[in-house]
Design a protein around this motif. Structure first.
Motif, PDB file in Angstrom:
ATOM      1  N   LYS A   1       0.698  -1.338   0.258  1.00 20.54           N
ATOM      2  CA  LYS A   1       0.026  -0.022   0.322  1.00 20.54           C
ATOM      3  C   LYS A   1       0.606   0.603  -0.382  1.00 20.54           C
ATOM      4  O   LYS A   1       0.531   2.311  -0.390  1.00 20.54           O
ATOM      5  N   LEU A   2       1.941   1.101   0.404  1.00 25.40           N
ATOM      6  CA  LEU A   2       3.196   2.201   1.116  1.00 25.40           C
ATOM      7  C   LEU A   2       3.492   2.917  -0.627  1.00 25.40           C
ATOM      8  O   LEU A   2       3.534   3.852  -1.396  1.00 25.40           O
ATOM      9  N   LYS A   3       4.152   1.546  -1.258  1.00 26.85           N
ATOM     10  CA  LYS A   3       4.120   1.680  -2.476  1.00 26.85           C
ATOM     11  C   LYS A   3       3.346   2.373  -3.668  1.00 26.85           C
ATOM     12  O   LYS A   3       3.720   2.769  -4.124  1.00 26.85           O
ATOM     13  N   GLU A   4       1.941   1.346  -3.325  1.00 30.07           N
ATOM     14  CA  GLU A   4       1.171   2.242  -4.806  1.00 30.07           C
ATOM     15  C   GLU A   4       0.939   4.399  -4.012  1.00 30.07           C
ATOM     16  O   GLU A   4       0.823   4.727  -5.352  1.00 30.07           O
ATOM     17  N   ALA A   5       1.110   4.215  -2.529  1.00 24.51           N
ATOM     18  CA  ALA A   5       1.145   5.761  -2.324  1.00 24.51           C
ATOM     19  C   ALA A   5       2.124   6.484  -3.523  1.00 24.51           C
ATOM     20  O   ALA A   5       1.663   7.905  -3.739  1.00 24.51           O
ATOM     21  N   GLU A   6       3.336   6.131  -2.891  1.00 25.69           N
ATOM     22  CA  GLU A   6       4.158   6.578  -2.910  1.00 25.69           C
ATOM     23  C   GLU A   6       3.960   6.887  -4.615  1.00 25.69           C
ATOM     24  O   GLU A   6       4.456   7.846  -5.747  1.00 25.69           O
ATOM     25  N   GLU A   7       4.010   5.668  -5.877  1.00 25.73           N
ATOM     26  CA  GLU A   7       4.148   5.853  -7.220  1.00 25.73           C
ATOM     27  C   GLU A   7       2.762   6.977  -7.711  1.00 25.73           C
ATOM     28  O   GLU A   7       3.195   7.412  -8.832  1.00 25.73           O
ATOM     29  N   LYS A   8       1.537   7.020  -7.158  1.00 29.32           N
ATOM     30  CA  LYS A   8       0.713   8.008  -7.178  1.00 29.32           C
ATOM     31  C   LYS A   8       1.331   9.406  -6.811  1.00 29.32           C
ATOM     32  O   LYS A   8       1.027   9.910  -7.989  1.00 29.32           O
ATOM     33  N   VAL A   9       2.260   9.384  -6.065  1.00 27.77           N
ATOM     34  CA  VAL A   9       2.453  10.529  -5.278  1.00 27.77           C
ATOM     35  C   VAL A   9       3.433  11.144  -7.026  1.00 27.77           C
ATOM     36  O   VAL A   9       3.547  12.257  -7.105  1.00 27.77           O
TER      37      VAL A   9
END
Length: 80
Positions: free
Chosen positions: A52-60
């Motif tokens: 979930k953190l990786k997904e958020a980082e990719e969105k940012v």
């Protein structure tokens, strides 16, 4: 420990349960078999949080900026 599938948990839910699991393991007041089950659940929860953190980082990282540095939209994120 809840019966909720780890794959369905939000980051916050997974993190809260991971903290509970770690607390139980650190206290050492559970039987060996339960400790093993807790460890396995904790490993799955940790993986979920990392995903979930990786997904958020990719969105940012996908936020595009205009010439003045203002966000104007998102670049499409490639599926892996």
């Amino acid at each position: 420990m809840t019966d909720t599938s780890v794959d369905e948990m939000s980051f916050e839910t997974a993190m809260a349960e991971l903290e509970k699991v770690l607390g139980q393991l650190e206290r050492g007041d559970v039987a060996l078999e339960e400790s093993i089950a807790l460890y396995e659940r904790g490993a799955a929860l940790k993986k979920r949080c990392e995903t979930k953190l990786k997904e958020a980082e990719e969105k940012v990282a996908a936020i595009t900026l205009d010439g003045d540095g203002n966000p104007v939209g998102l670049k499409p994120v490639e599926d892996t």
